[in-house]
Motif scaffolding. Sequence first.
Motif, short mmCIF file in Angstrom:
data_model
loop_
_atom_site.label_atom_id
_atom_site.label_comp_id
_atom_site.label_asym_id
_atom_site.label_seq_id
_atom_site.Cartn_x
_atom_site.Cartn_y
_atom_site.Cartn_z
N LEU A 92 10.06 -1.90 -13.99
CA LEU A 92 9.44 -1.37 -12.77
C LEU A 92 7.94 -1.15 -12.92
CD1 LEU A 92 12.15 1.34 -12.03
CD2 LEU A 92 11.91 -0.86 -10.88
N LYS A 93 7.23 -1.37 -11.81
CA LYS A 93 5.81 -1.08 -11.75
C LYS A 93 5.56 0.25 -11.05
CE LYS A 93 4.60 -5.99 -11.66
NZ LYS A 93 4.00 -7.09 -10.87
N GLY A 94 6.58 1.04 -10.98
CA GLY A 94 6.56 2.33 -10.30
C GLY A 94 8.00 2.67 -9.98
N CYS A 95 8.31 3.94 -9.78
CA CYS A 95 9.72 4.35 -9.64
C CYS A 95 10.08 4.79 -8.23
CB CYS A 95 10.01 5.45 -10.65
SG CYS A 95 9.90 4.85 -12.36
N SER A 96 9.33 4.36 -7.25
CA SER A 96 9.58 4.65 -5.83
C SER A 96 9.33 6.13 -5.54
CB SER A 96 11.00 4.24 -5.41
OG SER A 96 11.95 5.24 -5.68
N GLY A 97 9.63 6.54 -4.31
CA GLY A 97 9.39 7.92 -3.92
C GLY A 97 10.63 8.78 -3.98
N VAL A 98 11.73 8.24 -4.50
CA VAL A 98 12.99 8.96 -4.48
C VAL A 98 13.21 9.71 -5.80
CG1 VAL A 98 15.48 8.79 -4.17
CG2 VAL A 98 13.96 7.24 -2.93
N ILE A 99 13.53 10.99 -5.69
CA ILE A 99 13.80 11.85 -6.85
C ILE A 99 15.14 12.53 -6.60
CG2 ILE A 99 13.01 13.82 -8.22
CD1 ILE A 99 10.20 13.32 -7.00
N VAL B 281 0.84 -1.21 0.00
CA VAL B 281 0.00 0.00 0.00
C VAL B 281 0.87 1.25 0.00
CG1 VAL B 281 -1.76 1.29 1.27
CG2 VAL B 281 -1.85 -1.21 1.20
N ARG B 282 1.93 1.24 0.81
CA ARG B 282 2.80 2.40 0.89
C ARG B 282 3.52 2.67 -0.42
NH1 ARG B 282 6.88 1.58 3.64
NH2 ARG B 282 6.60 -0.55 4.44
N MET B 283 4.01 1.62 -1.07
CA MET B 283 4.76 1.83 -2.32
C MET B 283 3.90 2.50 -3.38
SD MET B 283 7.76 1.01 -1.53
CE MET B 283 8.46 1.36 -3.15
N LYS B 284 2.64 2.15 -3.44
CA LYS B 284 1.74 2.76 -4.40
C LYS B 284 1.63 4.26 -4.15
CE LYS B 284 -3.06 2.44 -6.11
NZ LYS B 284 -3.48 3.81 -5.78
N GLN B 285 1.50 4.66 -2.89
CA GLN B 285 1.34 6.07 -2.57
C GLN B 285 2.64 6.85 -2.73
OE1 GLN B 285 -1.82 7.32 -1.92
NE2 GLN B 285 -0.72 9.21 -2.41
N CYS C 20 4.88 6.29 -4.94
CA CYS C 20 5.04 6.51 -6.38
C CYS C 20 4.13 7.63 -6.88
CB CYS C 20 4.76 5.21 -7.15
SG CYS C 20 5.97 3.89 -6.86
N GLU C 21 2.89 7.65 -6.42
CA GLU C 21 1.95 8.68 -6.84
C GLU C 21 2.40 10.07 -6.38
OE1 GLU C 21 -2.01 7.81 -5.62
OE2 GLU C 21 -2.14 5.92 -6.77
N ASN C 22 2.81 10.19 -5.10
CA ASN C 22 3.27 11.48 -4.60
C ASN C 22 4.52 11.94 -5.33
OD1 ASN C 22 1.19 11.53 -2.77
ND2 ASN C 22 2.45 11.41 -0.94
N ALA C 23 5.46 11.02 -5.55
CA ALA C 23 6.72 11.39 -6.18
C ALA C 23 6.51 11.86 -7.62
CB ALA C 23 7.68 10.20 -6.16
N MET C 24 5.59 11.24 -8.33
CA MET C 24 5.33 11.66 -9.71
C MET C 24 4.84 13.10 -9.75
SD MET C 24 5.51 11.00 -12.88
CE MET C 24 5.68 9.23 -13.07
N LYS C 25 3.99 13.47 -8.81
CA LYS C 25 3.48 14.86 -8.76
C LYS C 25 4.61 15.82 -8.41
CE LYS C 25 -1.23 13.46 -7.53
NZ LYS C 25 -2.26 13.43 -6.47
N VAL C 26 5.48 15.43 -7.51
CA VAL C 26 6.61 16.29 -7.13
C VAL C 26 7.59 16.43 -8.30
CG1 VAL C 26 8.62 16.49 -5.63
CG2 VAL C 26 6.42 15.83 -4.66
#
Length: 428
Positions: free
Chosen positions: A330-337, A287-291, A293-299
């Motif tokens: 990858l199914k998402g790029c994590s929260g790291v930018i 659940v956390r990984m999904k969120q 990824c979503e937050n990081a994409m917006k940032v």
Amino acid sequence: MKDETKCLHAGYHPKNAEPRVVPIVQSTTYVYDSTDDVAAVFDDPMKSLIYSRFGNPTVMAVEDKIAELEGGVGALCTSSGQAAVLLAILNICNAGDSFISTPQIYGGSTNLFSFTLKRLGIECIYLDQDATDEEILRAFKPNTKAVFGETLANPALTVLDIERFASIAHMRNVPLIVDNTFATPILCKPFEFGADIVIHSTSKYMDGHAVQIGGVIVDSGKFDWTKGCFPGLTEPDESYHGISYTETYGNKAYIIKARMQLMRDFGVYPAAHSAFLLNLGLETMAVRMKQYCENAMKVARYLKDVEKVEKVIYPGLNSDANHTLAQKYLKGCSGVITFIIRGGRTNAVRFMDALELASNEVHVADIRTCVLHPASETHRQLNDEQLAAAGIDAGMVRISVGLENVTDILADLEKAFAKIRCAEVFLQ
């Protein structure tokens, strides 16, 4: 409806009842019925538990869970991610051996490979991820025992072409070891693309709450150690009465040798309570990984439009050089930018010091947003040439986007960028 109160009474044991959480077995040792029983376990520690320096029921339950998440045959938890990297290499490399690694890896791993392992007589041969197959194959020596890379490099965020590197490694009968910390098995399962060994710093997304340090090694069970030159796995181990790991343990040879031999001697095993906390993190990881990824994409999209930002590095962006590889693996790029601020080190430090919601800390992959300046913090031991090889600019900032409301995260960034502009006007 089950009477929950009965479960509190001593002696009440409902059929098939199981604890809802992994129990903490807070014990260093285990009792046996006879001297012969103890002797049998010392002959072969895989028969039962001996001592919590390298085997504890709580930790082993978490090991089994992580092995299943990655699709491996077994796992070994360690007291830190750095310990996991160390044991993963030492399990197959001896003094006089070498291994190949991409330079786009965590700074702590670079120090380990370039200095500590070098002092132990193990050479690391660095080759850029963009090197051709021919260049990589030419770099192999007769004593080369492995290839190492990171799924998502920390902090360069390059994406490892796992299939390509696995294919090259297997041409030379050596395994591909992949650090999957940033991706986690939720976003990428390296074994599905040919990797042989996976490691994690479990302190990061697996834990997610910055409450315990840990690491793990996972064995795919797919690499045939008998086809290469790995005498430590195929020849008798005199420290265990001449056991040959490949003959005795088959496709679990690598991970069992790591436990029986290296964990026995180094003792870098986590405590039961640490494993209990890690398990809580694992239960919410998907659940956390999904969120994240979503937050990081917006940032990341916001940062692309900031005038003071020279470059944004996030494989989720269509413009990113690693976007194609990210889509494949990858199914998402994590929260790291990571992003580069114009004005170099001075403006990068000024920006970070102006942040209020985001914490300036030497950590990443937390539920809270945190930032770091690699050139002056985690990678400060590297010279300018090594920083460039690792893909690190003096103005680079790594932001680990957390689970706060993304509107609040963006507002914090906006205020910090405004401080840079105000400072420049003042200086003029």
